[in-house]
Design an enzyme around this catalytic site. Structure first.
Site, PDB file in Angstrom:
ATOM      1  N   GLU A   1       9.457  -5.072  -2.518  1.00 18.75           N
ATOM      2  CA  GLU A   1      10.851  -5.126  -2.075  1.00 18.75           C
ATOM      3  C   GLU A   1      11.788  -5.771  -3.088  1.00 18.75           C
ATOM      4  OE1 GLU A   1       8.275  -5.768  -0.200  1.00 18.75           O
ATOM      5  OE2 GLU A   1       8.455  -4.697   1.705  1.00 18.75           O
TER       6      GLU A   1
ATOM      7  N   HIS B   1       7.376  -8.750  12.244  1.00 14.21           N
ATOM      8  CA  HIS B   1       7.812  -7.361  12.161  1.00 14.21           C
ATOM      9  C   HIS B   1       8.888  -7.011  13.189  1.00 14.21           C
ATOM     10  CE1 HIS B   1       4.082  -7.101   9.857  1.00 14.21           C
ATOM     11  NE2 HIS B   1       4.511  -5.949   9.377  1.00 14.21           N
TER      12      HIS B   1
END
Length: 345
Positions: A80, A149
């Protein structure tokens, strides 16, 4: 009136409008926005984990890879920080990347690139280096996504100057805000909620823009204002329908954008009703509800007839157990209780 029939035109932020027309799912509306942008602007490309998968990011990028090729729609590895840096560099060089990050949780890994670079370049170079970058992330819920998450982190990104943050609540806005974000010359973060993917709504086929920074009144009322974000707008709608049976007339404001915030619309509604409930999908402390409560306590103080009530998730990590999730996440019932409290003063 069914939720799926509600939309507010971008040029009519003060009114809820009944619309009848072509119905699309949330995913199809988003996909149509991406397809339009890719077709009309060769500088647009879409990157992210699974965007070339047949399932297409919950359907949002379905078949785009096959139509536009791997140069413009391509999968990315789990990196990322590096990939956000690549997207920032591409934007600075005249491209318009759309980077799907899947989960907001992992935007933490991209925070240096996003907060210290993408959000700062225009300021540091006197507007001469635009960064037309779109980052998209989706908050999970309901299948044991748990602490790493499923986090709703909009309060963190609300704090970053130079970054625009949008949180659509209708299929109409999912398309219109995506197109506006891609067209914008500043970095824009789109935060979706997985529960919104259950929605269908009226979505015109032709391209249109929903202006960033303009909220919408989804329901006109006189007794209390509910200001809500994302999936909480639908929860507020359901709460308003229940409260109407008690002759409580609720006005609902869908923020659509949390940075920049449509403060004028919030204060206009508060002036009319005198009572405010704020509902957000994020945590209670230091989040969107706190910012709007501060607005009401400052410029809106002279309109208040009662203390502001806030509805948000408790300040604990998200549980993975389905049973515990039911206690952790707030919705219609919590909003109904908050409205009753604010009217009790």
């Amino acid at each position: 009136m069914p939720w799926s029939r509600i939309k507010a035109e971008a040029h009519e932020p003060g009114y809820a409008v009944t619309a009848v027309g072509r119905m699309l799912s949330w995913a199809d509306a988003t996909r149509e926005a991406l397809h339009t942008a890719l077709t009309n602007d060769p500088s647009v490309f879409v990157m992210g984990q699974g965007v070339d998968d047949p399932s297409g990011m919950f359907g949002c990028t379905k078949n785009l890879h096959g139509e536009f090729g791997s140069d413009r729609v391509f999968d990315t590895p789990l990196a990322e920080t590096a990939l956000t840096g690549i997207a920032v560099g591409a934007a600075q060089c005249g491209m318009r990347p759309v980077y799907f990050h899947n989960r907001p949780d992992f935007l933490y890994l991209a925070l240096d690139q996003l907060a210290n670079h993408a959000a700062k370049w225009a300021y540091m170079f006197d507007g001469q280096v635009p960064v037309p970058l779109v980052l998209w992330a989706c908050t999970g819920r309901g299948w044991g996504s748990a602490a790493q998450h499923s986090q709703a982190l909009q309060g963190i990104f609300l704090h970053i100057p130079g970054l625009k943050v949008v949180m659509p609540a209708t299929c109409y806005d999912a398309k219109g805000l995506m197109l506006s974000a891609i067209k914008d010359n500043n970095p824009v973060l789109i935060l979706d909620h997985r529960y919104n993917f259950k929605n269908i709504g009226v979505v015109p086929q032709e391209p249109y823009l929903v202006p960033i920074g303009v909220g919408a009144v989804r329901r006109i009322g006189a007794d209390v204002t509910i200001v809500a974000t994302s999936q909480m707008v639908q929860e507020a709608w359901q709460a308003a329908c229940e409260l109407a049976e008690e002759n409580i007339d609720v006005e609902i404001i869908d923020l659509r954008t949390i940075k920049p915030l449509d403060t004028a619309l919030i204060l206009e509604s508060l002036q009319k009703t005198g009572r405010l409930v704020v509902a957000d999908t994020g945590w209670l402390t230091g989040g969107v509800t706190a910012e709007i409560a501060a607005l009401a306590a400052g410029p809106g103080y002279k309109y208040l007839k009662a203390p502001v009530q806030r509805v948000a998730t408790p300040d604990v990590s998200t549980p993975s157990s389905y049973t515990l999730e039911q206690g952790f996440y707030v919705g219609k019932d919590a909003i109904v209780d908050a409205v009753r409290r604010v009217l009790a003063y």
